[in-house]
Design a protein around this motif. Structure first.
Motif, PDB file in Angstrom:
ATOM      1  N   ASP A  35       0.810  -1.214   0.000  1.00  0.00           N
ATOM      2  CA  ASP A  35       0.000   0.000   0.000  1.00  0.00           C
ATOM      3  C   ASP A  35       0.848   1.271   0.000  1.00  0.00           C
ATOM      4  OD1 ASP A  35      -2.283  -1.548   0.058  1.00  0.00           O
ATOM      5  OD2 ASP A  35      -2.437  -1.489   2.240  1.00  0.00           O
ATOM      6  N   GLU A  36       2.151   1.134   0.114  1.00  0.00           N
ATOM      7  CA  GLU A  36       3.021   2.308   0.214  1.00  0.00           C
ATOM      8  C   GLU A  36       3.374   2.921  -1.135  1.00  0.00           C
ATOM      9  OE1 GLU A  36       6.323   2.050   2.934  1.00  0.00           O
ATOM     10  OE2 GLU A  36       5.312   0.477   4.046  1.00  0.00           O
ATOM     11  N   LEU A  37       3.252   2.160  -2.202  1.00  0.00           N
ATOM     12  CA  LEU A  37       3.609   2.662  -3.523  1.00  0.00           C
ATOM     13  C   LEU A  37       2.369   3.136  -4.273  1.00  0.00           C
ATOM     14  CD1 LEU A  37       6.092  -0.135  -4.638  1.00  0.00           C
ATOM     15  CD2 LEU A  37       6.683   2.155  -3.843  1.00  0.00           C
ATOM     16  N   SER A  38       2.516   4.240  -4.976  1.00  0.00           N
ATOM     17  CA  SER A  38       1.425   4.707  -5.826  1.00  0.00           C
ATOM     18  C   SER A  38       1.300   3.765  -7.025  1.00  0.00           C
ATOM     19  CB  SER A  38       1.709   6.128  -6.316  1.00  0.00           C
ATOM     20  OG  SER A  38       2.775   6.116  -7.249  1.00  0.00           O
ATOM     21  N   GLU A  39       0.201   3.870  -7.731  1.00  0.00           N
ATOM     22  CA  GLU A  39       0.005   3.041  -8.920  1.00  0.00           C
ATOM     23  C   GLU A  39       1.112   3.306  -9.941  1.00  0.00           C
ATOM     24  OE1 GLU A  39      -3.406   2.662 -12.250  1.00  0.00           O
ATOM     25  OE2 GLU A  39      -4.085   2.518 -10.175  1.00  0.00           O
ATOM     26  N   ASP A  40       1.476   4.559 -10.100  1.00  0.00           N
ATOM     27  CA  ASP A  40       2.553   4.939 -11.017  1.00  0.00           C
ATOM     28  C   ASP A  40       3.884   4.288 -10.616  1.00  0.00           C
ATOM     29  OD1 ASP A  40       2.623   6.427 -13.361  1.00  0.00           O
ATOM     30  OD2 ASP A  40       3.606   8.138 -12.374  1.00  0.00           O
ATOM     31  N   GLU A  41       4.174   4.308  -9.328  1.00  0.00           N
ATOM     32  CA  GLU A  41       5.409   3.695  -8.824  1.00  0.00           C
ATOM     33  C   GLU A  41       5.380   2.179  -9.014  1.00  0.00           C
ATOM     34  OE1 GLU A  41       6.758   6.728  -5.270  1.00  0.00           O
ATOM     35  OE2 GLU A  41       5.078   5.352  -4.880  1.00  0.00           O
ATOM     36  N   GLN A  42       4.214   1.583  -8.793  1.00  0.00           N
ATOM     37  CA  GLN A  42       4.093   0.142  -9.005  1.00  0.00           C
ATOM     38  C   GLN A  42       4.389  -0.227 -10.453  1.00  0.00           C
ATOM     39  OE1 GLN A  42       0.290  -1.312  -7.643  1.00  0.00           O
ATOM     40  NE2 GLN A  42       0.839  -1.119  -5.488  1.00  0.00           N
ATOM     41  N   ILE A  43       3.855   0.535 -11.385  1.00  0.00           N
ATOM     42  CA  ILE A  43       4.090   0.276 -12.813  1.00  0.00           C
ATOM     43  C   ILE A  43       5.578   0.354 -13.122  1.00  0.00           C
ATOM     44  CG2 ILE A  43       3.678   1.123 -15.170  1.00  0.00           C
ATOM     45  CD1 ILE A  43       1.244  -0.273 -13.830  1.00  0.00           C
ATOM     46  N   LYS A  64      13.372  -6.525   5.534  1.00  0.00           N
ATOM     47  CA  LYS A  64      12.879  -5.343   6.235  1.00  0.00           C
ATOM     48  C   LYS A  64      12.121  -4.433   5.265  1.00  0.00           C
ATOM     49  CE  LYS A  64      14.554  -1.738   9.335  1.00  0.00           C
ATOM     50  NZ  LYS A  64      15.770  -1.119   9.882  1.00  0.00           N
ATOM     51  N   LYS A  65      10.871  -4.152   5.577  1.00  0.00           N
ATOM     52  CA  LYS A  65       9.984  -3.373   4.703  1.00  0.00           C
ATOM     53  C   LYS A  65      10.567  -1.998   4.360  1.00  0.00           C
ATOM     54  CE  LYS A  65       5.995  -2.872   2.759  1.00  0.00           C
ATOM     55  NZ  LYS A  65       5.654  -3.598   1.572  1.00  0.00           N
ATOM     56  N   SER A  66      11.097  -1.299   5.348  1.00  0.00           N
ATOM     57  CA  SER A  66      11.632   0.041   5.086  1.00  0.00           C
ATOM     58  C   SER A  66      12.827  -0.020   4.144  1.00  0.00           C
ATOM     59  CB  SER A  66      12.007   0.748   6.387  1.00  0.00           C
ATOM     60  OG  SER A  66      13.014   0.030   7.075  1.00  0.00           O
ATOM     61  N   THR A  67      13.620  -1.068   4.250  1.00  0.00           N
ATOM     62  CA  THR A  67      14.762  -1.229   3.351  1.00  0.00           C
ATOM     63  C   THR A  67      14.290  -1.552   1.944  1.00  0.00           C
ATOM     64  OG1 THR A  67      16.083  -2.019   5.213  1.00  0.00           O
ATOM     65  CG2 THR A  67      16.954  -2.438   3.014  1.00  0.00           C
ATOM     66  N   GLN A  68      13.238  -2.366   1.833  1.00  0.00           N
ATOM     67  CA  GLN A  68      12.655  -2.646   0.515  1.00  0.00           C
ATOM     68  C   GLN A  68      12.221  -1.345  -0.159  1.00  0.00           C
ATOM     69  OE1 GLN A  68       9.357  -5.251   1.256  1.00  0.00           O
ATOM     70  NE2 GLN A  68      10.581  -7.107   0.987  1.00  0.00           N
ATOM     71  N   MET A  69      11.535  -0.491   0.603  1.00  0.00           N
ATOM     72  CA  MET A  69      11.046   0.765   0.040  1.00  0.00           C
ATOM     73  C   MET A  69      12.202   1.683  -0.376  1.00  0.00           C
ATOM     74  SD  MET A  69       7.806   0.698  -0.280  1.00  0.00           S
ATOM     75  CE  MET A  69       7.923  -1.047  -0.599  1.00  0.00           C
ATOM     76  N   CYS A  70      13.245   1.737   0.427  1.00  0.00           N
ATOM     77  CA  CYS A  70      14.414   2.550   0.063  1.00  0.00           C
ATOM     78  C   CYS A  70      15.060   2.020  -1.207  1.00  0.00           C
ATOM     79  CB  CYS A  70      15.438   2.567   1.201  1.00  0.00           C
ATOM     80  SG  CYS A  70      14.948   3.548   2.615  1.00  0.00           S
ATOM     81  N   PHE A  71      15.180   0.702  -1.304  1.00  0.00           N
ATOM     82  CA  PHE A  71      15.753   0.082  -2.489  1.00  0.00           C
ATOM     83  C   PHE A  71      14.910   0.407  -3.728  1.00  0.00           C
ATOM     84  CE2 PHE A  71      15.910  -3.722  -5.307  1.00  0.00           C
ATOM     85  CZ  PHE A  71      17.200  -3.552  -5.770  1.00  0.00           C
ATOM     86  N   ILE A  72      13.609   0.252  -3.613  1.00  0.00           N
ATOM     87  CA  ILE A  72      12.707   0.536  -4.735  1.00  0.00           C
ATOM     88  C   ILE A  72      12.818   2.001  -5.148  1.00  0.00           C
ATOM     89  CG2 ILE A  72      10.269   0.776  -5.384  1.00  0.00           C
ATOM     90  CD1 ILE A  72       9.785  -1.813  -3.717  1.00  0.00           C
ATOM     91  N   GLN A  73      12.745   2.894  -4.170  1.00  0.00           N
ATOM     92  CA  GLN A  73      12.824   4.327  -4.487  1.00  0.00           C
ATOM     93  C   GLN A  73      14.137   4.680  -5.177  1.00  0.00           C
ATOM     94  OE1 GLN A  73      10.394   6.508  -4.384  1.00  0.00           O
ATOM     95  NE2 GLN A  73       8.982   5.073  -3.448  1.00  0.00           N
ATOM     96  N   SER A  74      15.227   4.049  -4.760  1.00  0.00           N
ATOM     97  CA  SER A  74      16.529   4.341  -5.382  1.00  0.00           C
ATOM     98  C   SER A  74      16.559   3.888  -6.841  1.00  0.00           C
ATOM     99  CB  SER A  74      17.665   3.672  -4.612  1.00  0.00           C
ATOM    100  OG  SER A  74      17.677   2.269  -4.815  1.00  0.00           O
ATOM    101  N   GLU A  75      15.777   2.869  -7.165  1.00  0.00           N
ATOM    102  CA  GLU A  75      15.753   2.345  -8.529  1.00  0.00           C
ATOM    103  C   GLU A  75      14.780   3.089  -9.448  1.00  0.00           C
ATOM    104  OE1 GLU A  75      17.662  -0.202  -9.964  1.00  0.00           O
ATOM    105  OE2 GLU A  75      18.820   0.067  -8.128  1.00  0.00           O
ATOM    106  N   ILE A  76      13.719   3.637  -8.909  1.00  0.00           N
ATOM    107  CA  ILE A  76      12.720   4.260  -9.793  1.00  0.00           C
ATOM    108  C   ILE A  76      12.915   5.771  -9.943  1.00  0.00           C
ATOM    109  CG2 ILE A  76      11.012   2.454  -9.423  1.00  0.00           C
ATOM    110  CD1 ILE A  76       9.500   4.287  -7.554  1.00  0.00           C
ATOM    111  N   GLU A  77      13.822   6.335  -9.177  1.00  0.00           N
ATOM    112  CA  GLU A  77      14.056   7.785  -9.295  1.00  0.00           C
ATOM    113  C   GLU A  77      15.055   8.086 -10.379  1.00  0.00           C
ATOM    114  OE1 GLU A  77      15.038   9.009  -5.340  1.00  0.00           O
ATOM    115  OE2 GLU A  77      12.943   9.085  -4.786  1.00  0.00           O
TER     116      GLU A  77
END
Length: 77
Positions: A35-43, A64-77
């Motif tokens: 639920d933390e990612l927007s639809e755009d981020e999920q795509i 760790k969920k917070s680490t997953q989110m940091c990893f994802i954000q680093s890849e999609i930015e």
């Protein structure tokens, strides 16, 4: 449902013999249930998973969920 996906993710992350399509599918399921990612981020994440199995494997291996989110954000930015 979320706990069964977490269990599947755990098994897949620890078994390199599982074919990459199944590992990618597990990563996609994990993102769909987030639920933390927007639809755009999920795509954006789905597109990365589609072309890069190592991204999916890394995502599944991070517990760790917070680490997953940091990893994802680093890849999609």
């Amino acid at each position: 449902m979320a706990s069964s996906i977490a269990q599947l993710s755990n098994v897949i992350a620890n078994d390199s013999a599982i074919p990459s399509p199944q590992r990618k599918q597990a990563a996609v399921c994990m993102i769909k249930d987030d639920d933390e990612l927007s639809e755009d981020e999920q795509i954006k994440v789905f597109k990365i998973i589609r072309r890069d199995t190592t991204f999916a494997d890394t995502l599944l291996a991070i517990k760790k969920k917070s680490t997953q989110m940091c990893f994802i954000q680093s890849e999609i930015e």
